[in-house]
Structure formats: structure tokens, C-alpha cells
Design a protein around this motif. Structure first.
Motif, PDB file in Angstrom:
ATOM      1  N   GLN A   1       0.842  -1.205   0.000  1.00 13.59           N
ATOM      2  CA  GLN A   1       0.000   0.000   0.000  1.00 13.59           C
ATOM      3  C   GLN A   1       0.883   1.265   0.000  1.00 13.59           C
ATOM      4  O   GLN A   1       0.634   2.208  -0.742  1.00 13.59           O
ATOM      5  CB  GLN A   1      -0.894   0.026   1.246  1.00 13.59           C
ATOM      6  CG  GLN A   1      -1.919  -1.089   1.316  1.00 13.59           C
ATOM      7  CD  GLN A   1      -3.128  -0.817   0.443  1.00 13.59           C
ATOM      8  OE1 GLN A   1      -3.542   0.329   0.318  1.00 13.59           O
ATOM      9  NE2 GLN A   1      -3.667  -1.835  -0.172  1.00 13.59           N
TER      10      GLN A   1
ATOM     11  N   GLN B   1       2.397   1.886  -3.382  1.00 16.76           N
ATOM     12  CA  GLN B   1       1.443   2.472  -4.329  1.00 16.76           C
ATOM     13  C   GLN B   1       1.258   3.970  -4.080  1.00 16.76           C
ATOM     14  O   GLN B   1       1.149   4.766  -5.015  1.00 16.76           O
ATOM     15  CB  GLN B   1       0.092   1.767  -4.219  1.00 16.76           C
ATOM     16  CG  GLN B   1       0.102   0.376  -4.810  1.00 16.76           C
ATOM     17  CD  GLN B   1      -1.295  -0.217  -4.749  1.00 16.76           C
ATOM     18  OE1 GLN B   1      -2.100  -0.040  -5.647  1.00 16.76           O
ATOM     19  NE2 GLN B   1      -1.593  -0.893  -3.653  1.00 16.76           N
ATOM     20  N   ILE B   2       1.212   4.356  -2.807  1.00 14.60           N
ATOM     21  CA  ILE B   2       1.113   5.787  -2.492  1.00 14.60           C
ATOM     22  C   ILE B   2       2.339   6.529  -3.006  1.00 14.60           C
ATOM     23  O   ILE B   2       2.236   7.568  -3.665  1.00 14.60           O
ATOM     24  CB  ILE B   2       0.933   5.991  -0.968  1.00 14.60           C
ATOM     25  CG1 ILE B   2      -0.459   5.517  -0.529  1.00 14.60           C
ATOM     26  CG2 ILE B   2       1.150   7.454  -0.583  1.00 14.60           C
ATOM     27  CD1 ILE B   2      -0.688   5.527   0.980  1.00 14.60           C
TER      28      ILE B   2
ATOM     29  N   TRP C   1       2.411   7.362  -6.673  1.00 13.66           N
ATOM     30  CA  TRP C   1       1.642   8.564  -7.026  1.00 13.66           C
ATOM     31  C   TRP C   1       2.328   9.839  -6.547  1.00 13.66           C
ATOM     32  O   TRP C   1       2.191  10.894  -7.187  1.00 13.66           O
ATOM     33  CB  TRP C   1       0.202   8.479  -6.506  1.00 13.66           C
ATOM     34  CG  TRP C   1      -0.603   7.472  -7.264  1.00 13.66           C
ATOM     35  CD1 TRP C   1      -1.083   6.284  -6.806  1.00 13.66           C
ATOM     36  CD2 TRP C   1      -1.018   7.559  -8.646  1.00 13.66           C
ATOM     37  NE1 TRP C   1      -1.752   5.614  -7.804  1.00 13.66           N
ATOM     38  CE2 TRP C   1      -1.733   6.377  -8.948  1.00 13.66           C
ATOM     39  CE3 TRP C   1      -0.838   8.507  -9.656  1.00 13.66           C
ATOM     40  CZ2 TRP C   1      -2.276   6.131 -10.213  1.00 13.66           C
ATOM     41  CZ3 TRP C   1      -1.366   8.260 -10.914  1.00 13.66           C
ATOM     42  CH2 TRP C   1      -2.086   7.088 -11.179  1.00 13.66           C
TER      43      TRP C   1
ATOM     44  N   VAL D   1      -5.455   4.998  -4.291  1.00 16.30           N
ATOM     45  CA  VAL D   1      -4.884   3.799  -3.667  1.00 16.30           C
ATOM     46  C   VAL D   1      -5.873   3.221  -2.666  1.00 16.30           C
ATOM     47  O   VAL D   1      -6.334   3.933  -1.765  1.00 16.30           O
ATOM     48  CB  VAL D   1      -3.554   4.125  -2.947  1.00 16.30           C
ATOM     49  CG1 VAL D   1      -3.001   2.868  -2.265  1.00 16.30           C
ATOM     50  CG2 VAL D   1      -2.530   4.691  -3.927  1.00 16.30           C
TER      51      VAL D   1
END
Lengths: 201, 201
Positions: free
Chosen positions: B89, B92-93, B96, B148
């Protein structure tokens, strides 16, 4: 088993190869044929809609973006040395990850793409970005061995490859004494791996 | 007390004002006079050698870079909703956050600097970057409400301002249906704060 979708000449991919080696994590390389346009094919776009390498796949989890992959490896496999739990330390690391994604990419990495691969760019702007960011990093390293805190972190790994590859972008990196001293510290890390074109003593 | 060194028209500063408001954290604004060159003065360069805003100061800790400040606030003050402990997680953050530092800055933010403030840029390149990144984000939001996972994160906060400010960069943002629907979800968050020039329903 980890799979790294890779291009051998990419400094962004080298960030990942370097951290994997420093952490002694076994992985397999899957070359992506950028000259043949494989990165724009449907299969690769499903892994990364930006059509770029590196992409890391770990047991079905797909991670794009070199900075994000460094964070993933540090948090999941790196242990305390590589992943800080303190908010301020983390923020300092992330600030350098932003610098890697922005100024390092649009400065030294772009100059290398121009002089090594012939891409048409605004060389004046890229040189200006390069001079500014190299000056800031050199100054920052004047009184400290590593970019954040008192040990190597993913901030160093994110910034290092395109600085070490600066000679391929016609950048006179040796005038930055503190950067050169930091190169030597990175190259002395157990598990360090080099890449063709990088600065050599 | 937190102090935010700020410029009211900056989308990067708005990221921080927005998260501070969503988290209901009191702070004081310290405007930096960019037109008067204050960001290049010694005092500001000591806070941020890049000569940029925002900079956050929290009880003597100085943090540069809008993405890094978001991470600091999320980790220190945000609680579980805002800071993920899972490596995938988190990665993924961070992917971005890299997109915010790179493509969003060199696409929609640069077009806005050109059309609103008159800076000379390569508009063709900035438009190409913009078209690509908006297309990817719109596609990404087709089957999910947030960038996300299944709740708002600092990934959304990092990407939102310069997309909402797209009209000031002569970008036809309303053709991106999923982005517009995501705008509405962000604007409905308790504590949401707007900024002049942003897309309005």
C-alpha cells in the motif's frame, strides 16, 4: 521469487538492482526491449500504464516507479537500517525521492539521454536544473556522510545512479568534491554493484 | 504550533493547506513573497536550499517538498487512515507521489504557470505530458473511488490540486469523467478547503 522488469542501460533500473544487491535478495531479471517498443505493448502497459521500467513483481504484487520500488523493498525486506519509523526522518527521505523524480530526472538523466542516445531536449534548461541540484547536493554533503541521518538510506540509492552516470551526460562531476567523496562511500558498501558508464576513481 | 511557509496561488502549497484542514490541525501561515524574490533570500534558502515553497516548520523541525510534508503530517498526525503500514500500500502511495513530483509538475502545473503567469515553456511537451498522465489517471479511477485502496490517502491529496486547477492551464478537464467524479468525492470530504481557480461544478 522477485521479478524485475529491467533495461540494462537505465539508471532508474540500476537503483533497484543496487538495493536488491545491498540487501542480498535473490531475484530474476526480465529485460524489456525498449528499442523494440515492448514497453508500449499491452502486456507491459498492464504492469505499468506509464510504459516505463523498472517494474517489480513480488508474488503477484506489481509495483511501478523506481522510488516506490525502493520504498517497498526497504519496508518489506530492509530492516530498521533501511526504513525509518520516525516521521521527520521519513519526510527527509521522501524529499530526496521527490528530487530524484523531478530534478535528477529532468537534469542529469535528461542530459545523458541527449548525449548518449540522441534525444532532442532543451539542453539549456536541463543544464540549469543540473547545475542547481548538483550544487545543492554537494553543499548538503559537506558536513554529513549520507543524504539523511548518519547512515545510508534509500535516499542515497535514489539519487546515486544518475549522478554517477553524469559523465555520459557531459557533466563535469569531479568538480563536486563532496559528491565524489559520497560516491566512494557508496561504492564501498558491501554488495555494491556498478554499471557501465559510471564514474570511476 | 506548525508554521507553513506559503504562497496563496501555489497548488503545491494547497496540498498542505488541504491536508492540514482535513486533519483539523491548527497552524499559522507565513506568506513568502515569490514575486519579490524572498524565496531566494538567505533566510528562506536556509529553510529550503531549492528556494521553493511550501516549507513546514514543526517545533524546530524543517521539512521541504510538498510530498515530504504530506508524508510527515500523515505519519505524525494522521492516524491509520492516512498512513499505511503495509509495504505494498505504501509503495502504491509513493508511486503517485512520484507522479505528482514529475508528470503533474511538468504537465498541468507547468501549463498553468505558462497561461496564468506567462512563463515561457515548451507548451507542446507539457501538453503531451498532460494528455498522457490525465488519461492514465482517468482510466485508473474507472473502477475505484480513490487512487490507492478504498479510502482517501495522501496520494489523492498530492495529485488533486493541479488537476483541479487545470482550467487555468487551458486544459479541458471535463472530458475526463472519472476525474470529475473523483473531484466531487474530494470536495465532499469533511474539512475540504477550496482555492481560487479550481474546477467548480
Amino acid at each position: 521469487m522477485l521479478t524485475l522488469y529491467d533495461m540494462s542501460l537505465s539508471g532508474n533500473c540500476h537503483k533497484i538492482r543496487l538495493l536488491l544487491s545491498l540487501l542480498a535478495i535473490p531475484y530474476q531479471l526480465q529485460p524489456v526491449d525498449l528499442r523494440g517498443g515492448e514497453q508500449r505493448g499491452l502486456e507491459h502497459l498492464q504492469r505499468n500504464p506509464f510504459g516505463q521500467v523498472p517494474v517489480l513483481v513480488d508474488d503477484g504484487l506489481v509495483i511501478r516507479d523506481s522510488q516506490a520500488i525502493l520504498v517497498y523493498l526497504a519496508k518489506r525486506y530492509g530492516g530498521e537500517q533501511w526504513w525509518q519509523d520516525d516521521a521527520y526522518q521519513l519526510a527527509q527521505i521522501v524529499a530526496w525521492l521527490s528530487t530524484a523524480a523531478n530534478e535528477i530526472f529532468h537534469g542529469p538523466a535528461l542530459l545523458r539521454v541527449h548525449y548518449k542516445f540522441g534525444r532532442n531536449i532543451d539542453t539549456g534548461l536541463a543544464q540549469q536544473t543540473t547545475d542547481k541540484v548538483l550544487g545543492i547536493i554537494d553543499q548538503h554533503l559537506q558536513n554529513q556522510d549520507w543524504l539523511v541521518g548518519d547512515q545510508v538510506s534509500i535516499a542515497d540509492i535514489a539519487i546515486y545512479p544518475y549522478l554517477a552516470l553524469a559523465p555520459e551526460g557531459n557533466i563535469d562531476i569531479v568538480v563536486y568534491n563532496n559528491i565524489i567523496a559520497w560516491f566512494k562511500r557508496i561504492r564501498a558498501l558491501p554488495g555494491y554493484v556498478d554499471m557501465p558508464g559510471m564514474w570511476q576513481e
